[in-house]
Design a protein around this motif. Structure first.
Motif, PDB file in Angstrom:
ATOM      1  N   GLN A 106     -30.790 -27.855  -1.743  1.00  0.00           N
ATOM      2  CA  GLN A 106     -31.775 -28.937  -1.864  1.00  0.00           C
ATOM      3  C   GLN A 106     -31.006 -30.194  -2.279  1.00  0.00           C
ATOM      4  OE1 GLN A 106     -35.627 -27.674  -3.740  1.00  0.00           O
ATOM      5  NE2 GLN A 106     -34.584 -25.700  -3.952  1.00  0.00           N
ATOM      6  N   ALA A 107     -31.053 -30.538  -3.570  1.00  0.00           N
ATOM      7  CA  ALA A 107     -30.258 -31.675  -4.038  1.00  0.00           C
ATOM      8  C   ALA A 107     -28.770 -31.361  -3.901  1.00  0.00           C
ATOM      9  CB  ALA A 107     -30.609 -31.979  -5.488  1.00  0.00           C
ATOM     10  N   HIS A 108     -27.956 -32.395  -3.877  1.00  0.00           N
ATOM     11  CA  HIS A 108     -26.507 -32.157  -3.776  1.00  0.00           C
ATOM     12  C   HIS A 108     -25.688 -33.103  -4.627  1.00  0.00           C
ATOM     13  CE1 HIS A 108     -25.932 -35.625  -1.022  1.00  0.00           C
ATOM     14  NE2 HIS A 108     -27.137 -35.315  -0.608  1.00  0.00           N
ATOM     15  N   VAL A 109     -26.260 -34.218  -5.072  1.00  0.00           N
ATOM     16  CA  VAL A 109     -25.511 -35.162  -5.901  1.00  0.00           C
ATOM     17  C   VAL A 109     -25.599 -34.725  -7.360  1.00  0.00           C
ATOM     18  CG1 VAL A 109     -25.333 -37.545  -6.698  1.00  0.00           C
ATOM     19  CG2 VAL A 109     -25.972 -37.072  -4.323  1.00  0.00           C
ATOM     20  N   ILE A 110     -24.444 -34.566  -8.003  1.00  0.00           N
ATOM     21  CA  ILE A 110     -24.389 -34.288  -9.434  1.00  0.00           C
ATOM     22  C   ILE A 110     -23.722 -35.487 -10.089  1.00  0.00           C
ATOM     23  CG2 ILE A 110     -23.711 -32.665 -11.230  1.00  0.00           C
ATOM     24  CD1 ILE A 110     -23.409 -30.539  -9.066  1.00  0.00           C
ATOM     25  N   SER A 111     -24.482 -36.229 -10.862  1.00  0.00           N
ATOM     26  CA  SER A 111     -24.011 -37.509 -11.381  1.00  0.00           C
ATOM     27  C   SER A 111     -23.004 -37.324 -12.512  1.00  0.00           C
ATOM     28  CB  SER A 111     -25.199 -38.336 -11.885  1.00  0.00           C
ATOM     29  OG  SER A 111     -25.660 -37.830 -13.135  1.00  0.00           O
ATOM     30  N   SER A 112     -22.342 -38.421 -12.857  1.00  0.00           N
ATOM     31  CA  SER A 112     -21.375 -38.396 -13.950  1.00  0.00           C
ATOM     32  C   SER A 112     -22.023 -37.951 -15.248  1.00  0.00           C
ATOM     33  CB  SER A 112     -20.763 -39.794 -14.135  1.00  0.00           C
ATOM     34  OG  SER A 112     -20.059 -40.189 -12.988  1.00  0.00           O
ATOM     35  N   ARG A 113     -23.199 -38.488 -15.547  1.00  0.00           N
ATOM     36  CA  ARG A 113     -23.862 -38.135 -16.812  1.00  0.00           C
ATOM     37  C   ARG A 113     -24.264 -36.664 -16.815  1.00  0.00           C
ATOM     38  NH1 ARG A 113     -23.471 -38.335 -21.824  1.00  0.00           N
ATOM     39  NH2 ARG A 113     -25.295 -38.762 -23.084  1.00  0.00           N
ATOM     40  N   SER A 114     -24.714 -36.142 -15.686  1.00  0.00           N
ATOM     41  CA  SER A 114     -25.050 -34.715 -15.622  1.00  0.00           C
ATOM     42  C   SER A 114     -23.820 -33.857 -15.888  1.00  0.00           C
ATOM     43  CB  SER A 114     -25.641 -34.367 -14.250  1.00  0.00           C
ATOM     44  OG  SER A 114     -26.914 -34.948 -14.099  1.00  0.00           O
TER      45      SER A 114
ATOM     46  N   GLN B 215     -27.505 -27.625  -4.433  1.00  0.00           N
ATOM     47  CA  GLN B 215     -28.231 -27.201  -5.619  1.00  0.00           C
ATOM     48  C   GLN B 215     -28.227 -25.692  -5.811  1.00  0.00           C
ATOM     49  OE1 GLN B 215     -32.117 -29.020  -6.399  1.00  0.00           O
ATOM     50  NE2 GLN B 215     -32.900 -27.006  -6.959  1.00  0.00           N
ATOM     51  N   ASP B 216     -28.313 -24.926  -4.722  1.00  0.00           N
ATOM     52  CA  ASP B 216     -28.347 -23.477  -4.879  1.00  0.00           C
ATOM     53  C   ASP B 216     -27.031 -22.958  -5.483  1.00  0.00           C
ATOM     54  OD1 ASP B 216     -27.241 -24.321  -2.396  1.00  0.00           O
ATOM     55  OD2 ASP B 216     -27.405 -22.315  -1.563  1.00  0.00           O
ATOM     56  N   GLN B 217     -25.898 -23.550  -5.084  1.00  0.00           N
ATOM     57  CA  GLN B 217     -24.622 -23.129  -5.666  1.00  0.00           C
ATOM     58  C   GLN B 217     -24.481 -23.618  -7.113  1.00  0.00           C
ATOM     59  OE1 GLN B 217     -21.002 -23.173  -3.198  1.00  0.00           O
ATOM     60  NE2 GLN B 217     -22.249 -24.105  -1.596  1.00  0.00           N
ATOM     61  N   PHE B 218     -24.942 -24.816  -7.370  1.00  0.00           N
ATOM     62  CA  PHE B 218     -24.899 -25.364  -8.724  1.00  0.00           C
ATOM     63  C   PHE B 218     -25.762 -24.522  -9.668  1.00  0.00           C
ATOM     64  CE2 PHE B 218     -26.201 -29.163 -11.534  1.00  0.00           C
ATOM     65  CZ  PHE B 218     -25.183 -28.899 -12.433  1.00  0.00           C
ATOM     66  N   GLU B 219     -26.914 -24.125  -9.167  1.00  0.00           N
ATOM     67  CA  GLU B 219     -27.822 -23.291  -9.961  1.00  0.00           C
ATOM     68  C   GLU B 219     -27.133 -21.988 -10.370  1.00  0.00           C
ATOM     69  OE1 GLU B 219     -31.847 -21.443  -8.552  1.00  0.00           O
ATOM     70  OE2 GLU B 219     -32.153 -23.598  -8.831  1.00  0.00           O
ATOM     71  N   LYS B 220     -26.340 -21.428  -9.475  1.00  0.00           N
ATOM     72  CA  LYS B 220     -25.612 -20.190  -9.798  1.00  0.00           C
ATOM     73  C   LYS B 220     -24.610 -20.426 -10.929  1.00  0.00           C
ATOM     74  CE  LYS B 220     -25.977 -18.290  -5.109  1.00  0.00           C
ATOM     75  NZ  LYS B 220     -25.225 -18.031  -3.849  1.00  0.00           N
ATOM     76  N   VAL B 221     -23.948 -21.583 -10.921  1.00  0.00           N
ATOM     77  CA  VAL B 221     -22.995 -21.907 -11.989  1.00  0.00           C
ATOM     78  C   VAL B 221     -23.725 -21.961 -13.330  1.00  0.00           C
ATOM     79  CG1 VAL B 221     -21.419 -23.675 -12.893  1.00  0.00           C
ATOM     80  CG2 VAL B 221     -21.450 -23.162 -10.435  1.00  0.00           C
ATOM     81  N   LEU B 222     -24.881 -22.624 -13.343  1.00  0.00           N
ATOM     82  CA  LEU B 222     -25.661 -22.732 -14.576  1.00  0.00           C
ATOM     83  C   LEU B 222     -26.127 -21.352 -15.040  1.00  0.00           C
ATOM     84  CD1 LEU B 222     -27.832 -25.835 -13.594  1.00  0.00           C
ATOM     85  CD2 LEU B 222     -25.945 -25.820 -15.228  1.00  0.00           C
ATOM     86  N   PHE B 223     -26.588 -20.544 -14.083  1.00  0.00           N
ATOM     87  CA  PHE B 223     -27.095 -19.211 -14.439  1.00  0.00           C
ATOM     88  C   PHE B 223     -25.971 -18.322 -14.966  1.00  0.00           C
ATOM     89  CE2 PHE B 223     -28.483 -14.842 -13.065  1.00  0.00           C
ATOM     90  CZ  PHE B 223     -29.459 -14.702 -14.041  1.00  0.00           C
ATOM     91  N   GLU B 224     -24.808 -18.399 -14.357  1.00  0.00           N
ATOM     92  CA  GLU B 224     -23.674 -17.604 -14.840  1.00  0.00           C
ATOM     93  C   GLU B 224     -23.312 -17.995 -16.268  1.00  0.00           C
ATOM     94  OE1 GLU B 224     -20.620 -18.207 -11.956  1.00  0.00           O
ATOM     95  OE2 GLU B 224     -21.610 -16.961 -10.421  1.00  0.00           O
ATOM     96  N   ARG B 225     -23.372 -19.283 -16.567  1.00  0.00           N
ATOM     97  CA  ARG B 225     -23.092 -19.724 -17.931  1.00  0.00           C
ATOM     98  C   ARG B 225     -24.175 -19.226 -18.890  1.00  0.00           C
ATOM     99  NH1 ARG B 225     -19.225 -20.534 -21.491  1.00  0.00           N
ATOM    100  NH2 ARG B 225     -19.806 -22.036 -23.096  1.00  0.00           N
TER     101      ARG B 225
END
Length: 561
Positions: free
Chosen positions: A47-55, A121-131
């Motif tokens: 879905q989303a793909h931009v991950i900002s500096s602040r994020s 977003q789906d790959q980023f979500e996996k990183v968050l979930f693994e953490r």
């Protein structure tokens, strides 16, 4: 039949990126929480793909290294261009090149330890979930748990949850709706969305195809297909395999159900050549620009898309949600540890104006895209036909006019001013003037130590080990940052604050402390006459005079907490 009841301090409804990050922040803060998600698993489509500096800075605060995220994303050369085309495998009508100004790149690298990146977003979500699994355990996110409603009992929210095994109840002191645009939590609280709810309708087609060979030399992150017959946008989450095509839909077109054969045919035409591909999913969605008329009701809060829905032009929806969670979680933790509950009432006045600004700019970005279409509309009939495109491609002056319209879209692809330049105004900030503004506050961030702003990034050395000023900030306490010699009175004031239950750490930047500036940047941003009181979310709460900081500190903390 008895219903199983579970108790927790905070129930987070919604297990998308914002919901998971909210849990990670609570885990770091030592606050008990539970996340529930109605879906059976994490998102499977990008879905989303931009991950900002602040994020990325916030991810860094919960132990996720930005390099881990970058390593999973597309190669830099694949994201360096945004292209306006007649077909995906066809002709370029205009190209926007990211980072084309070397001074812009240098400025960005000097303002954050974590420059923005791209990852689906789906790959980023996996990183968050693994953490989350590493730090709190997989059981902190329960899938196939659908939130149905709540009752208030003894100042607790008792939520009813449907699961494959029947209903359960979760009792919590706080309830956070991170459950997306159609938020059940928001609706149950009687909070309404304000703003246009149907600017444009799209069909999202998620497909797999390898277009590397066909796009060699024309790699890009986004491809705007301008021919009216097949107009839409390709998002290259991975040129070798993972694509989204957003196809615009006429207002009067019936898409319930979606005519999948028709839209697959349009997809293939928009690609421009016949290639092997696999359709993974199709779904319809509406572009909106809406803000909740309330972010809070007692101890019920909204974060992310439950509170705001932006046009995707700019890619700041998820990133704004991350800052929501960053702003809220430390306040809940402080109140749980004895701070004045009125601290919670600063969430909405701080975050809602930011969402309104971001929504307005995202909508402006979407509207400004019309300039490219106008430049391509040779015959002036408000549709861009193949004949219009041929005429433009055969006329250097017209092609230059299209490129000028493309170059004017800069704010669409660089919103670092809005991302890093957030400034809060509430009782959790001791007002001390307005922060300076750059000539382009949307795209150019102007560092400042004005209370309410984010602590500026500058490189420091602790015993020769490099770190950012932002690395000094801890989620569970205030930071007092001084740039002076040792001050016994200041150290005593910090000890007194901690003894009084006001968590505070003192960092003094000088040779004797072992913490020194790596260059002149810190002294420029924070002169020796200033002592900064920084909140756990990295925003400056107060600016104190070095000579009187010990006397001012207690008053400032009592006012803020």
């Amino acid at each position: 039949m008895s219903i199983n009841r579970v108790e927790t301090t905070v129930l987070v409804v919604g297990g998308g990126p914002v919901g998971i990050l909210t849990g990670l922040l609570f885990q770091k803060l030592g606050v008990d929480f539970q996340i529930i998600e109605r879906r059976p698993t994490l998102h499977q489509a990008p879905q989303a793909h931009v991950i900002s500096s602040r994020s990325l800075e916030i991810c860094r605060a919960v132990g996720i290294d930005d390099m881990t995220i970058r390593a999973l994303g597309p190669a830099l050369q694949d994201t360096a261009s945004i292209r306006w085309v007649d077909r995906l495998v066809g002709r370029d009508l205009g190209v926007f090149r990211m980072g084309r100004d070397p001074s812009e790149i240098g400025r960005m690298l000097s303002q954050t330890p974590t420059p923005s990146t791209n990852l689906s977003q789906d790959q980023f979500e996996k990183v968050l979930f693994e953490r989350l699994c590493e730090t709190a355990g997989a059981e902190k996110l329960l899938f196939e748990h659908a939130w149905e409603g709540f009752e208030v009992s003894s100042d607790n929210y008792v939520s009813t949850i449907s699961t494959p095994d029947g209903q359960v109840e979760i009792s919590s002191r706080y309830l956070i709706g991170a459950d997306g645009a159609g938020s059940r939590v928001r609706k149950a609280a009687g909070i309404n969305m304000v703003g246009p709810d149907n600017i444009q309708t799209f069909i999202n087609i998620h497909f797999s195809a390898n277009l590397r060979e066909h796009l060699s030399g024309r790699e890009g992150l986004l491809y705007w297909v301008m021919d009216e017959e097949v107009s839409g946008t390709f998002i290259a989450h991975d040129i070798d395999s993972n694509w989204i095509f957003m196809k615009t839909v006429d207002e009067d077109e019936n898409i319930d159900p979606i005519d999948e054969a028709k839209f697959e045919s349009l997809l293939r035409k928009a690609i421009g050549i016949d290639i092997p591909l696999t359709i993974n999913s199709m779904n319809a969605w509406r572009m909106t620009a809406q803000i909740a008329d309330g972010y809070q009701k007692d101890h019920l809060f909204l974060v992310g898309d439950a509170a705001h829905r932006f046009p995707p032009t700019g890619g700041i929806g998820m990133n704004t949600g991350f800052q929501d969670a960053h702003n809220l979680t430390w306040k809940i933790a402080m109140v749980e540890n004895g701070a004045n509950p009125d601290l919670l009432n600063t969430y909405e006045p701080e975050r809602k104006p930011i969402a309104e600004t971001n929504s307005s700019q995202s909508l402006n970005n979407a509207m400004k895209m019309i300039e490219v279409a106008i430049a391509l509309d040779v015959d002036g009939d408000k549709t861009i036909s193949a004949a219009d495109i041929d005429a433009v491609c055969n006329d250097e002056a017209r092609l230059a006019a299209v490129q000028a319209a493309v170059d004017a879209q800069a704010a669409h692809f660089n919103m670092s001013g809005l991302d890093l330049g957030v400034c809060y105004n509430s009782t959790a900030v001791m007002e001390d003037g307005e922060p300076p503004q750059s000539e382009d506050p949307v795209s150019i961030y102007q560092p400042s130590t004005t209370p309410g702003t984010r602590l500026p990034h500058a490189m420091l050395l602790r015993d020769a080990t490099p770190l950012s000023t932002l690395d000094l900030v801890r989620l569970d306490r205030f930071l007092l940052l001084a740039h002076a010699g040792e001050n016994d009175a200041l150290s005593a004031a910090v000890d007194a604050a901690n003894s009084a239950g006001k968590p505070l750490q003192l960092e003094v930047i000088n040779e004797s402390s072992g913490l020194t500036a790596a260059d002149d940047a810190f002294a420029t941003l924070c002169p020796p006459g200033e002592v900064l009181l920084v909140r756990p979310d990295g925003h400056i709460a107060a600016r104190l005079g070095a000579a009187s900081a010990a006397e001012e500190l207690d008053k400032a903390l009592r006012s803020l907490m």
